[in-house]
Design a protein around this motif. Structure first.
Motif, PDB file in Angstrom:
ATOM      1  N   LYS A 222       0.834  -1.196   0.000  1.00  0.00           N
ATOM      2  CA  LYS A 222       0.000   0.000   0.000  1.00  0.00           C
ATOM      3  C   LYS A 222       0.872   1.250   0.000  1.00  0.00           C
ATOM      4  O   LYS A 222       0.531   2.253  -0.630  1.00  0.00           O
ATOM      5  CB  LYS A 222      -0.911   0.002   1.227  1.00  0.00           C
ATOM      6  CG  LYS A 222      -2.047  -1.004   1.170  1.00  0.00           C
ATOM      7  CD  LYS A 222      -2.944  -0.904   2.400  1.00  0.00           C
ATOM      8  CE  LYS A 222      -4.075  -1.924   2.332  1.00  0.00           C
ATOM      9  NZ  LYS A 222      -4.948  -1.868   3.534  1.00  0.00           N
ATOM     10  N   SER A 223       2.001   1.197   0.689  1.00  0.00           N
ATOM     11  CA  SER A 223       2.896   2.358   0.751  1.00  0.00           C
ATOM     12  C   SER A 223       3.499   2.671  -0.611  1.00  0.00           C
ATOM     13  O   SER A 223       3.744   3.837  -0.939  1.00  0.00           O
ATOM     14  CB  SER A 223       4.008   2.112   1.773  1.00  0.00           C
ATOM     15  OG  SER A 223       4.754   0.960   1.441  1.00  0.00           O
ATOM     16  N   THR A 224       3.735   1.648  -1.435  1.00  0.00           N
ATOM     17  CA  THR A 224       4.249   1.871  -2.788  1.00  0.00           C
ATOM     18  C   THR A 224       3.192   2.565  -3.636  1.00  0.00           C
ATOM     19  O   THR A 224       3.504   3.478  -4.417  1.00  0.00           O
ATOM     20  CB  THR A 224       4.655   0.538  -3.439  1.00  0.00           C
ATOM     21  OG1 THR A 224       5.651  -0.097  -2.635  1.00  0.00           O
ATOM     22  CG2 THR A 224       5.214   0.753  -4.841  1.00  0.00           C
ATOM     23  N   ILE A 225       1.947   2.159  -3.486  1.00  0.00           N
ATOM     24  CA  ILE A 225       0.852   2.806  -4.210  1.00  0.00           C
ATOM     25  C   ILE A 225       0.751   4.275  -3.815  1.00  0.00           C
ATOM     26  O   ILE A 225       0.528   5.148  -4.665  1.00  0.00           O
ATOM     27  CB  ILE A 225      -0.479   2.076  -3.928  1.00  0.00           C
ATOM     28  CG1 ILE A 225      -0.469   0.707  -4.598  1.00  0.00           C
ATOM     29  CG2 ILE A 225      -1.675   2.900  -4.398  1.00  0.00           C
ATOM     30  CD1 ILE A 225      -1.676  -0.145  -4.289  1.00  0.00           C
ATOM     31  N   GLN A 226       0.937   4.558  -2.544  1.00  0.00           N
ATOM     32  CA  GLN A 226       0.834   5.927  -2.049  1.00  0.00           C
ATOM     33  C   GLN A 226       2.022   6.794  -2.456  1.00  0.00           C
ATOM     34  O   GLN A 226       1.856   7.949  -2.851  1.00  0.00           O
ATOM     35  CB  GLN A 226       0.709   5.906  -0.529  1.00  0.00           C
ATOM     36  CG  GLN A 226      -0.593   5.283  -0.034  1.00  0.00           C
ATOM     37  CD  GLN A 226      -0.566   4.924   1.443  1.00  0.00           C
ATOM     38  OE1 GLN A 226       0.463   5.048   2.107  1.00  0.00           O
ATOM     39  NE2 GLN A 226      -1.700   4.474   1.974  1.00  0.00           N
TER      40      GLN A 226
END
Length: 329
Positions: A222-226
């Motif tokens: 999720k952090s990569t998406i953000q």
């Protein structure tokens, strides 16, 4: 004092330099690096290989490195540990990791059906699942989706008396050849190898699910998406381009597959790719439908790996990147 002619020449030279630098500018931007861990080197993962071979990641501004993890859990662990940006395996592996505290999201479909078939010798009396009573079936050592599917099928048919001979994945045909099993459950390209050696298909899992099964997907944190949404979009868009290319130009799929598996007979590789295309195992787009995800989830619930209601499609899948990629002409 410079003459007018000399000033004009200097001015023109300056303009030329500026123009040249403007033309060259796009080439000075380095491609964004991204690492993907795949569970195995598998013909089922051909969309990834086509994207790499045909320069589709480069087209979307990425420099992608592929690493073979040796298993789905290892690939997911690499993403969680920061060694990879993406991984490719059964989406339920990411879901199970999330239940233990990870924050992974599935963003693209790579294998959209069940690439599993049961084969038996041509002269075998086994012609269908109903003929398996009191027989021994060769299957991959768990955890393996093919074995879980077989167990679920036998349970649904009430065939509790069927025995399993579990062996290393890729060697499932050996017990049949040795007379220790009556049939084997196989992935590709082992299916085509078996057929070339006189075996027959006695059950078609692919036909049962007809391309509506989230078998293998791309996931990321999720952090990569953000933090790096452009990288995620570029990656998914390249996969979308590859899947479209495979559908419209099967010869490209054949060529890349043969290059990726040079130790296999060319006719076996091409037959495997054709069957996978014909039976909707290779998706036309990277979108992960709710129905396909639910089918995979239902299997995990049935074997007890996940509790009913513990996981939702919305918490495990982000389809926005696939939708944007598929919307492009």
């Amino acid at each position: 004092m410079e003459s007018l002619t000399m000033k004009s020449l200097r001015s023109l030279f300056g303009i030329a330099l500026i123009s040249a630098s403007c033309v060259a500018a796009p080439n000075t931007f380095a491609a964004e690096k991204a690492v993907i861990y795949q569970a195995f080197q598998s013909i089922q993962y051909l969309p990834l290989y086509v994207a790499m071979s045909e320069g589709l990641f480069t087209k979307h501004g990425l420099d992608v490195q592929k690493v073979t993890a040796g298993g789905g859990a290892q690939g997911v662990a690499a993403v969680i540990g920061g060694h990879a940006d993406f991984s490719l395996q059964d989406p339920m592996t990411a879901v199970l990791a999330n239940l233990k505290g990870a924050s992974l999201v599935n963003v693209a479909m790579v294998v959209s059906g069940v690439p599993v078939w049961m084969v038996a010798p041509a002269n075998s009396p086994i012609k269908s699942i109903d003929d398996l009573k009191d027989q021994t079936i060769s299957a991959a050592l768990p955890p393996s989706t093919s074995t879980y599917l077989l167990q679920n099928l036998l349970k649904s048919k009430g065939l509790s008396n069927v025995k399993l001979n579990t062996v290393a994945i890729g060697t499932e045909i050996a017990p049949v050849s040795a007379g220790r099993a009556a049939a084997a459950v196989l992935y590709q390209p082992q299916v085509e190898q078996a057929l070339a050696n006189g075996y027959k298909i006695v059950y078609d899992f692919a036909k049962q699910y007809d391309g509506v099964y989230a078998f293998s997907t791309i996931d990321t944190l999720k952090s990569t998406i953000q933090k790096r949404p452009q990288v995620v979009q570029g990656f998914v868009s390249a996969i979308a381009d590859a899947e479209k290319l495979m559908q419209t130009s099967p010869q490209v799929a054949y060529r890349v597959a043969v290059a990726e598996f040079p130790s296999l007979d060319k006719s076996v590789v091409e037959a495997a790719v054709k069957r996978l295309l014909d039976q909707k195992i290779y998706p036309a787009t990277p979108g992960i439908s709710k129905a396909a995800f639910q089918t995979g989830l239902d299997l995990q619930v049935s074997i007890g790996n996940i509790k009913q209601g513990e996981v939702t499609y919305e918490s495990a899948v982000d389809n926005s990147f696939a939708e944007k990629a598929s919307a492009k002409p």
